[in-house]
Design a protein around this motif. Structure first.
Motif, mmCIF file in Angstrom:
data_model
loop_
_atom_site.group_PDB
_atom_site.id
_atom_site.type_symbol
_atom_site.label_atom_id
_atom_site.label_comp_id
_atom_site.label_asym_id
_atom_site.label_seq_id
_atom_site.Cartn_x
_atom_site.Cartn_y
_atom_site.Cartn_z
ATOM 1 N N MET A 68 -15.631 15.389 -41.535
ATOM 2 C CA MET A 68 -15.610 15.690 -42.965
ATOM 3 C C MET A 68 -14.520 16.716 -43.263
ATOM 4 S SD MET A 68 -19.574 15.625 -44.235
ATOM 5 C CE MET A 68 -20.277 16.721 -43.009
ATOM 6 N N PRO A 69 -13.857 16.588 -44.408
ATOM 7 C CA PRO A 69 -14.240 15.799 -45.579
ATOM 8 C C PRO A 69 -13.835 14.332 -45.544
ATOM 9 C CG PRO A 69 -12.270 17.044 -46.072
ATOM 10 C CD PRO A 69 -12.690 17.455 -44.692
ATOM 11 N N MET A 70 -13.171 13.855 -44.463
ATOM 12 C CA MET A 70 -12.857 12.433 -44.361
ATOM 13 C C MET A 70 -14.147 11.642 -44.173
ATOM 14 S SD MET A 70 -9.529 11.817 -44.477
ATOM 15 C CE MET A 70 -9.192 10.355 -43.504
ATOM 16 N N GLY A 71 -14.119 10.376 -44.604
ATOM 17 C CA GLY A 71 -15.275 9.514 -44.437
ATOM 18 C C GLY A 71 -14.848 8.097 -44.137
ATOM 19 N N PRO A 72 -15.762 7.264 -43.670
ATOM 20 C CA PRO A 72 -15.418 5.899 -43.268
ATOM 21 C C PRO A 72 -15.054 5.019 -44.455
ATOM 22 C CG PRO A 72 -17.791 6.180 -43.246
ATOM 23 C CD PRO A 72 -17.200 7.541 -43.514
ATOM 24 N N ASN A 117 -5.407 7.066 -44.381
ATOM 25 C CA ASN A 117 -5.189 7.107 -42.937
ATOM 26 C C ASN A 117 -5.752 8.419 -42.371
ATOM 27 O OD1 ASN A 117 -3.890 6.363 -40.400
ATOM 28 N ND2 ASN A 117 -2.360 7.921 -40.857
ATOM 29 N N PRO A 118 -6.492 8.381 -41.229
ATOM 30 C CA PRO A 118 -6.658 7.273 -40.290
ATOM 31 C C PRO A 118 -7.993 6.541 -40.386
ATOM 32 C CG PRO A 118 -7.278 9.279 -39.186
ATOM 33 C CD PRO A 118 -6.924 9.669 -40.611
ATOM 34 N N ALA A 119 -8.687 6.613 -41.530
ATOM 35 C CA ALA A 119 -10.007 5.994 -41.616
ATOM 36 C C ALA A 119 -9.976 4.495 -41.274
ATOM 37 C CB ALA A 119 -10.616 6.231 -42.993
ATOM 38 N N PRO A 120 -9.075 3.681 -41.869
ATOM 39 C CA PRO A 120 -9.057 2.261 -41.507
ATOM 40 C C PRO A 120 -8.655 2.025 -40.049
ATOM 41 C CG PRO A 120 -7.993 2.612 -43.635
ATOM 42 C CD PRO A 120 -8.172 3.952 -43.017
ATOM 43 N N ALA A 121 -7.705 2.807 -39.543
ATOM 44 C CA ALA A 121 -7.285 2.640 -38.147
ATOM 45 C C ALA A 121 -8.431 2.949 -37.196
ATOM 46 C CB ALA A 121 -6.085 3.536 -37.844
ATOM 47 N N LYS A 122 -9.191 3.989 -37.488
ATOM 48 C CA LYS A 122 -10.333 4.313 -36.641
ATOM 49 C C LYS A 122 -11.418 3.237 -36.729
ATOM 50 C CE LYS A 122 -10.406 9.143 -35.453
ATOM 51 N NZ LYS A 122 -11.184 10.396 -35.447
#
Length: 307
Positions: free
Chosen positions: A277-281, A257-262
């Motif tokens: 970053m460092p988050m990714g899709p 979270n929150p990659a799937p929500a976005k």
């Protein structure tokens, strides 16, 4: 400050609103305001920002303050506001919590510090120092899956006894025995919110005040309706909504979270689904599953896509 008044108002589905970014990675202020308005119009009972769903560790302190101020201005007193003000850095936590008080937010949600793994006495010292520095109500945010440390019930009980403005906790804790003991030892009037989607309904059954669910970013009406059904005494409707939401709850947590929500909000045409970053899709396979779930839930029927 009348903490009892806050305890009466700060209940239900409090949406932890995501922080939308432009394609260049800057805060998309207009889209953010649209999201806050959409949440309120859809029946969410309160708004939180810069919690886990808001990617706070990817924001500077000044950016977090800006998001908090934008939210406060957009809400304009229509629903309670409880921004996330915690950090792994004690000084930053103090600064952000004091800023929430300056904004006249209804409460500040302070996360158990992540990465540092403080012991229980250190947790007590941190939270007591923050709470004593302000008069604003404090909601402890306990999320051991993210912080690598769990605030024990005994520690929470000490804090509640010693700090009158610590009025509740968001428990993103899969140990439901622990959650039950929080209410037993901290008092039945302690505001206990679920941060685990599949425990939102069970939390109400044991006397919880509501939930702060990332799923509300995508399906605010139904998440709010779950609380409303319970409050109205319609247990069957609340149970039905619990199970209706389960496929969406599941798919939104198949990646961090929150990659799937976005991704979902991008498919719905609400945001450009940018993460810092460092988050990714999510993977293309998971995106396809998210799209299929949204279609199955009737969410994509008339929505465009920015994904």
């Amino acid at each position: 400050m009348a903490y009892e008044d806050v305890k009466q108002r700060l209940r239900g589905s409090i949406c932890p609103v995501i922080t939308p970014f432009t394609e260049q990675g800057e805060i998309d202020e207009e889209t953010f305001k649209q999201l806050v308005n959409w949440q309120i119009e859809s029946g969410s009972h309160g708004i939180s920002v810069t919690g886990t769903s808001g990617e706070p560790s990817s924001l500077t302190v000044e950016e977090r303050k800006r998001v908090m101020k934008l939210a406060m201005e957009t809400i304009d007193g229509r629903v309670p506001f409880a921004p996330g003000t915690g950090s792994t850095n004690h000084k930053e936590t103090m600064e952000l919590t004091k800023y929430a008080e300056e904004l006249s937010a209804d409460a500040a949600m302070v996360i158990v510090p992540y990465y540092n793994k403080p012991n229980q006495q250190a947790l007590y010292n941190h939270f007591k120092t923050v709470a004593n520095a302000v008069k604003i109500p404090i909601i402890i945010y306990n999320i051991p899956g993210r912080t690598a440390v769990n605030m024990e019930v005994s520690t929470m009980k000490r804090l509640v006894e010693d700090c009158p403005n610590i009025i509740g906790a968001k428990e993103s804790n899969k140990d439901f025995e622990h959650v039950n003991r929080v209410l037993l030892h901290c008092g039945r009037d302690f505001l206990l919110f679920s941060g685990i989607e599949l425990l939102c309904y069970p939390m109400l059954a044991i006397g919880g005040a509501g939930f702060i669910s990332a799923t509300a970013n995508v399906e605010p009406k139904k998440v709010a309706a779950l609380y409303n059904a319970w409050a109205d005494g319609d247990v069957k409707r609340a149970q039905d909504l619990h199970y209706e939401l389960m496929p969406l709850n599941d798919v939104l947590f198949k990646d961090t979270n929150p990659a799937p929500a976005k991704a979902a909000l991008g498919m719905m045409g609400k945001i450009y689904p940018k993460l810092r970053m460092p988050m990714g899709p999510p993977s293309e396979a998971l995106k396809a599953e998210i799209r299929e779930t949204l279609a199955h839930c009737g969410i994509l029927a008339s929505a465009g896509s920015k994904s």
